[in-house]
Design an enzyme around this catalytic site. Structure first.
Site, mmCIF file in Angstrom:
data_model
loop_
_atom_site.group_PDB
_atom_site.id
_atom_site.type_symbol
_atom_site.label_atom_id
_atom_site.label_comp_id
_atom_site.label_asym_id
_atom_site.label_seq_id
_atom_site.Cartn_x
_atom_site.Cartn_y
_atom_site.Cartn_z
ATOM 1 N N ARG A 189 22.056 8.967 54.190
ATOM 2 C CA ARG A 189 23.326 9.649 54.500
ATOM 3 C C ARG A 189 24.245 8.576 55.083
ATOM 4 O O ARG A 189 23.944 7.986 56.119
ATOM 5 C CB ARG A 189 23.092 10.757 55.524
ATOM 6 C CG ARG A 189 24.375 11.253 56.152
ATOM 7 C CD ARG A 189 24.214 12.554 56.890
ATOM 8 N NE ARG A 189 24.056 13.647 55.959
ATOM 9 C CZ ARG A 189 24.112 14.942 56.305
ATOM 10 N NH1 ARG A 189 24.317 15.277 57.562
ATOM 11 N NH2 ARG A 189 23.974 15.881 55.406
ATOM 12 N N HIS A 207 27.929 15.187 47.788
ATOM 13 C CA HIS A 207 26.785 15.759 48.522
ATOM 14 C C HIS A 207 25.895 16.454 47.485
ATOM 15 O O HIS A 207 25.777 17.672 47.442
ATOM 16 C CB HIS A 207 27.294 16.740 49.595
ATOM 17 C CG HIS A 207 26.280 17.069 50.643
ATOM 18 N ND1 HIS A 207 25.004 16.551 50.649
ATOM 19 C CD2 HIS A 207 26.356 17.869 51.746
ATOM 20 C CE1 HIS A 207 24.348 17.011 51.691
ATOM 21 N NE2 HIS A 207 25.132 17.822 52.369
ATOM 22 N N CYS A 232 28.084 25.454 53.305
ATOM 23 C CA CYS A 232 26.981 24.485 53.429
ATOM 24 C C CYS A 232 26.515 24.332 54.876
ATOM 25 O O CYS A 232 25.424 23.830 55.107
ATOM 26 C CB CYS A 232 27.413 23.145 52.864
ATOM 27 S SG CYS A 232 28.873 22.493 53.680
ATOM 28 N N ARG A 235 17.908 24.024 50.267
ATOM 29 C CA ARG A 235 18.041 22.570 50.396
ATOM 30 C C ARG A 235 16.669 21.922 50.214
ATOM 31 O O ARG A 235 16.531 20.941 49.482
ATOM 32 C CB ARG A 235 18.601 22.192 51.788
ATOM 33 C CG ARG A 235 20.057 22.536 52.018
ATOM 34 C CD ARG A 235 20.979 21.737 51.149
ATOM 35 N NE ARG A 235 20.731 20.309 51.257
ATOM 36 C CZ ARG A 235 21.237 19.541 52.218
ATOM 37 N NH1 ARG A 235 22.053 20.043 53.113
ATOM 38 N NH2 ARG A 235 20.978 18.242 52.257
ATOM 39 N N GLN A 290 23.193 19.072 48.386
ATOM 40 C CA GLN A 290 23.765 20.376 48.730
ATOM 41 C C GLN A 290 24.128 21.160 47.474
ATOM 42 O O GLN A 290 23.774 22.329 47.330
ATOM 43 C CB GLN A 290 25.013 20.164 49.612
ATOM 44 C CG GLN A 290 25.676 21.464 50.033
ATOM 45 C CD GLN A 290 24.814 22.269 50.992
ATOM 46 O OE1 GLN A 290 24.375 21.745 52.008
ATOM 47 N NE2 GLN A 290 24.553 23.525 50.673
ATOM 48 N N ASP A 324 33.928 25.163 53.285
ATOM 49 C CA ASP A 324 33.286 24.142 54.132
ATOM 50 C C ASP A 324 34.295 23.765 55.216
ATOM 51 O O ASP A 324 35.473 24.149 55.153
ATOM 52 C CB ASP A 324 32.902 22.922 53.251
ATOM 53 C CG ASP A 324 32.236 21.794 54.044
ATOM 54 O OD1 ASP A 324 31.693 22.069 55.142
ATOM 55 O OD2 ASP A 324 32.260 20.635 53.572
HETATM 56 N N1 NVA Z 1 32.001 18.084 54.356
HETATM 57 C C1 NVA Z 1 31.074 18.059 55.455
HETATM 58 C C2 NVA Z 1 29.702 18.479 55.011
HETATM 59 C C3 NVA Z 1 28.698 18.609 56.109
HETATM 60 C C4 NVA Z 1 27.314 18.989 55.649
HETATM 61 C C5 NVA Z 1 31.036 16.670 56.055
HETATM 62 O O1 NVA Z 1 31.011 15.684 55.296
HETATM 63 O O2 NVA Z 1 31.065 16.555 57.266
#
Ligand code: NVA
Length: 303
Positions: free
Chosen positions: A102, A129, A262, A290, A132, A223
């Site tokens: 990540r 992502h 998410c 997930r 997800q 989101d």
């Molecule tokens: N768009 C959000 C997703 C978090 C799982 C982020 O990147 O913070």
């Protein structure tokens, strides 16, 4: 299926994506048949950003496959600061069988993949992502019979989550409407990729900033309005984003029966508490999936 890394949604074909969704559901249904799929294998997990669902679902998911997960947090500082990303990839390849990462920038994922001898899995970056979105389409497949007849809308900030969702929708033939405030839509190169994939697979893709143009939908997704790594103050964007809040009114207007997020959810911002906690919400199915989705990716790459 031959897949050497899992770094972005647009690398997938309709067949490979459908196989991953089917495998995730199979592993979920018969976990005992996969309990040694990763026996003797170790997965190094680099996290440059905070995580609840991704960290825990990978760790426990790998354990369920009989493998071993190793968490590498931010104790070594930003990726690429102490040593080159290419050297991190080469070192981890000496011991680990896969790398989950990540990161802030997508270029860090591509650099890891370029120099790693073992598969690299994108666990979120600024652009994608894909773990997800895979879990999201597993969830949708559980709730709707035919993904190619589904109408899905994402309402809110155009970000990594909406990019991945849009690309997978385009690949699967799902009609996708993206409703973002002016200036908060997807980057041109992602939109162009999605448009090309939509054309290839017969999906309708609509991008608009007009919430009233949303039309009939089966499922609505939202989101956070401010993603990790973005230092915008929510107070500064609230007035612009409030008309894009996902609430009961929007569900009624579109006829959608399912709402998705998410998480983490910013209640009373992008989604109301009442809707998030309602029967229409599949947010915790998404969270559970997930793990099954990621396990399908791991089994495909390493099994
Ligand atoms: N768009 C959000 C997703 C978090 C799982 C982020 O990147 O913070």
């Amino acid at each position: 299926m031959t897949m050497s890394h899992y770094v972005s949604d647009d690398q997938l074909t309709k067949t490979s994506l459908t196989q991953l969704i089917e495998l995730a559901i199979k592993i979920k249904t018969e976990p005992q048949n996969y309990s040694t799929a990763l026996a003797g294998k170790s997965v190094a997990m680099i996290f440059e950003k905070p995580s609840l669902r991704t960290h825990v679902s990978f760790d426990i998911g790998i354990n369920k496959l009989g493998g071993h997960a190793l968490y590498l947090g931010q104790q070594n500082g930003k990726l690429g600061a102490r040593e080159r990303i290419s050297d991190v990839a080469k070192n981890l390849s000496c011991w680990a069988d896969a790398i989950v990462a990540r990161v802030f920038e997508h270029s860090a994922i591509t650099e890891l993949a370029e120099h790693s001898k073992v598969p690299v899995i994108n666990a979120l970056c600024d652009t994608y992502h894909p773990c997800q979105s895979l879990a999201d389409f597993v969830t949708l497949a559980e709730h709707f019979d035919d993904l190619s007849k589904l109408k899905l809308a994402y309402v809110g900030d155009g970000n990594n989550v909406s990019n991945s969702l849009m690309l997978m929708a385009a690949i699967l033939g799902t009609d996708f409407t993206l409703v973002c405030p002016e200036g908060h839509g997807p980057d041109a190169h992602i939109l162009a990729k999605a448009q090309a994939l939509a054309e290839e697979n017969g999906s309708k893709l609509l991008l608009t900033s007009d919430v009233d143009a949303i039309g009939e939908q089966d499922a609505i997704y939202t989101d956070t309005w401010i993603s990790m790594g973005d230092d915008t103050n929510v107070k500064d964007i609230l007035a612009k984003f409030m008309p894009y809040q996902v609430n009961h009114q929007l569900m009624e207007k579109t006829g959608a029966s399912v709402v998705m997020h998410c998480q983490p959810a910013h209640l009373e911002e992008e989604i109301t508490t009442a809707l998030f906690d309602s029967e229409m919400s599949v947010c915790f199915h998404q969270a559970e999936n997930r793990m099954w989705a990621q396990n399908a990716v791991l089994v495909t790459l390493l099994g």
